[in-house]
Design a protein around this motif. Structure first.
Motif, PDB file in Angstrom:
ATOM      1  N   SER A 229       1.133  -1.252   0.350  1.00  0.00           N
ATOM      2  CA  SER A 229      -0.140  -0.242   0.074  1.00  0.00           C
ATOM      3  C   SER A 229       1.201   1.355   0.305  1.00  0.00           C
ATOM      4  CB  SER A 229      -1.129   0.022   0.896  1.00  0.00           C
ATOM      5  OG  SER A 229      -0.325  -0.059   2.535  1.00  0.00           O
ATOM      6  N   ALA A 230      -0.005   2.123  -0.115  1.00  0.00           N
ATOM      7  CA  ALA A 230       1.351   3.276  -0.725  1.00  0.00           C
ATOM      8  C   ALA A 230       1.569   3.702   0.698  1.00  0.00           C
ATOM      9  CB  ALA A 230       0.174   4.831  -0.573  1.00  0.00           C
TER      10      ALA A 230
ATOM     11  N   SER B 150       3.611   8.715  -5.579  1.00  0.00           N
ATOM     12  CA  SER B 150       3.843   9.308  -6.799  1.00  0.00           C
ATOM     13  C   SER B 150       4.097   7.795  -7.823  1.00  0.00           C
ATOM     14  CB  SER B 150       5.772   9.314  -6.766  1.00  0.00           C
ATOM     15  OG  SER B 150       5.873   8.756  -6.681  1.00  0.00           O
ATOM     16  N   GLU B 151       4.079   6.240  -7.438  1.00  0.00           N
ATOM     17  CA  GLU B 151       3.412   5.728  -8.368  1.00  0.00           C
ATOM     18  C   GLU B 151       2.166   5.688  -8.998  1.00  0.00           C
ATOM     19  OE1 GLU B 151       4.670   5.132  -4.806  1.00  0.00           O
ATOM     20  OE2 GLU B 151       6.675   4.799  -5.625  1.00  0.00           O
ATOM     21  N   THR B 152       0.885   6.509  -8.541  1.00  0.00           N
ATOM     22  CA  THR B 152       0.151   6.347  -9.066  1.00  0.00           C
ATOM     23  C   THR B 152      -0.027   6.949 -10.046  1.00  0.00           C
ATOM     24  OG1 THR B 152      -1.024   7.728  -7.755  1.00  0.00           O
ATOM     25  CG2 THR B 152      -0.623   6.262  -6.818  1.00  0.00           C
ATOM     26  N   PHE B 153      -0.899   6.474 -11.488  1.00  0.00           N
ATOM     27  CA  PHE B 153      -0.883   6.923 -12.717  1.00  0.00           C
ATOM     28  C   PHE B 153      -2.419   7.630 -12.530  1.00  0.00           C
ATOM     29  CE2 PHE B 153       2.399   3.176 -13.185  1.00  0.00           C
ATOM     30  CZ  PHE B 153       3.427   4.725 -13.260  1.00  0.00           C
TER      31      PHE B 153
ATOM     32  N   VAL C 190     -11.073  11.232 -17.983  1.00  0.00           N
ATOM     33  CA  VAL C 190      -9.746  11.951 -16.700  1.00  0.00           C
ATOM     34  C   VAL C 190      -9.679  10.156 -15.148  1.00  0.00           C
ATOM     35  CG1 VAL C 190      -7.876  13.219 -16.023  1.00  0.00           C
ATOM     36  CG2 VAL C 190      -9.197  13.785 -17.261  1.00  0.00           C
ATOM     37  N   GLN C 191      -8.897   9.447 -15.165  1.00  0.00           N
ATOM     38  CA  GLN C 191      -9.182   8.743 -14.252  1.00  0.00           C
ATOM     39  C   GLN C 191      -7.540   8.557 -13.253  1.00  0.00           C
ATOM     40  OE1 GLN C 191      -8.167   4.992 -14.426  1.00  0.00           O
ATOM     41  NE2 GLN C 191      -8.204   4.980 -12.565  1.00  0.00           N
ATOM     42  N   GLY C 192      -8.127   8.407 -12.054  1.00  0.00           N
ATOM     43  CA  GLY C 192      -7.027   8.528 -10.989  1.00  0.00           C
ATOM     44  C   GLY C 192      -5.635   9.662 -10.442  1.00  0.00           C
ATOM     45  N   ILE C 193      -7.100  10.407 -10.355  1.00  0.00           N
ATOM     46  CA  ILE C 193      -6.611  11.461 -10.058  1.00  0.00           C
ATOM     47  C   ILE C 193      -7.160  11.906  -8.599  1.00  0.00           C
ATOM     48  CG2 ILE C 193      -6.948  14.489  -9.489  1.00  0.00           C
ATOM     49  CD1 ILE C 193      -7.270  14.858 -11.959  1.00  0.00           C
TER      50      ILE C 193
ATOM     51  N   ASP D 286       4.614  15.096 -15.433  1.00  0.00           N
ATOM     52  CA  ASP D 286       4.588  13.974 -17.045  1.00  0.00           C
ATOM     53  C   ASP D 286       4.256  12.737 -16.394  1.00  0.00           C
ATOM     54  OD1 ASP D 286       4.317  14.917 -18.832  1.00  0.00           O
ATOM     55  OD2 ASP D 286       6.889  14.983 -19.946  1.00  0.00           O
ATOM     56  N   GLU D 287       5.647  12.180 -15.568  1.00  0.00           N
ATOM     57  CA  GLU D 287       6.196  10.889 -15.310  1.00  0.00           C
ATOM     58  C   GLU D 287       4.695  10.451 -15.234  1.00  0.00           C
ATOM     59  OE1 GLU D 287       7.982  12.676 -13.679  1.00  0.00           O
ATOM     60  OE2 GLU D 287       9.489  12.814 -15.380  1.00  0.00           O
ATOM     61  N   GLN D 288       3.531  10.921 -14.546  1.00  0.00           N
ATOM     62  CA  GLN D 288       2.647  10.402 -13.658  1.00  0.00           C
ATOM     63  C   GLN D 288       1.660  10.293 -14.413  1.00  0.00           C
ATOM     64  OE1 GLN D 288       2.210  13.268 -10.342  1.00  0.00           O
ATOM     65  NE2 GLN D 288       2.054  11.418  -8.701  1.00  0.00           N
ATOM     66  N   LEU D 289       1.672  10.841 -16.050  1.00  0.00           N
ATOM     67  CA  LEU D 289       0.452  11.229 -16.715  1.00  0.00           C
ATOM     68  C   LEU D 289       0.159  10.433 -18.130  1.00  0.00           C
ATOM     69  CD1 LEU D 289       0.289  14.619 -17.274  1.00  0.00           C
ATOM     70  CD2 LEU D 289      -1.484  13.541 -15.711  1.00  0.00           C
TER      71      LEU D 289
END
Length: 115
Positions: free
Chosen positions: A21-22, A29-32, A49-52, A107-110
């Motif tokens: 878990s987080a 920051s591993e969540t996209f 848009v999903q995952g905010i 940018d890495e999360q998107l």
């Protein structure tokens, strides 16, 4: 060698595919954030848009996107993904730039999906 296959005194390496878990050493920051396009009838499309992160108010984000991109949008409850933002039209690049501009994501999360 011990059970983990390492010599005594070596540091244990974490498994990147484990179900941590987080709160267990993850930085969060591993969540996209996934930005997808869905084809409707004819030439009509929806951008989702999903995952905010839930700490952000999605309705305020939608309101700002509607004003910025001159389109309509809403927040819908998806049974699998939770709350998802839907915006009319192909707004994938606009939303990606907007989320980076307001520092919601890096940018890495998107992840931008679609044709």
């Amino acid at each position: 060698m011990n059970i983990a296959g390492q010599l005594p005194g070596q540091l244990a390496q974490s498994d990147p595919f484990s179900n941590q878990s987080a709160g267990e050493g993850g930085t969060g920051s591993e969540t996209f954030i996934h930005i997808r396009i869905q084809q409707r009838n004819g030439r009509k499309t929806l951008t989702t848009v999903q995952g905010i992160n839930p700490q952000f108010d999605l309705k305020k984000i939608v309101k700002a996107c509607k004003k910025e991109f001159a389109c309509n949008g809403t927040v819908v409850e998806h049974p699998e993904y939770g709350e998802v933002i839907q915006v009319q039209g192909d707004q994938r690049n606009n939303i990606r730039d907007f989320l980076k501009m307001v520092n919601i994501a890096t940018d890495e999360q998107l992840k931008v999906h679609g044709f």
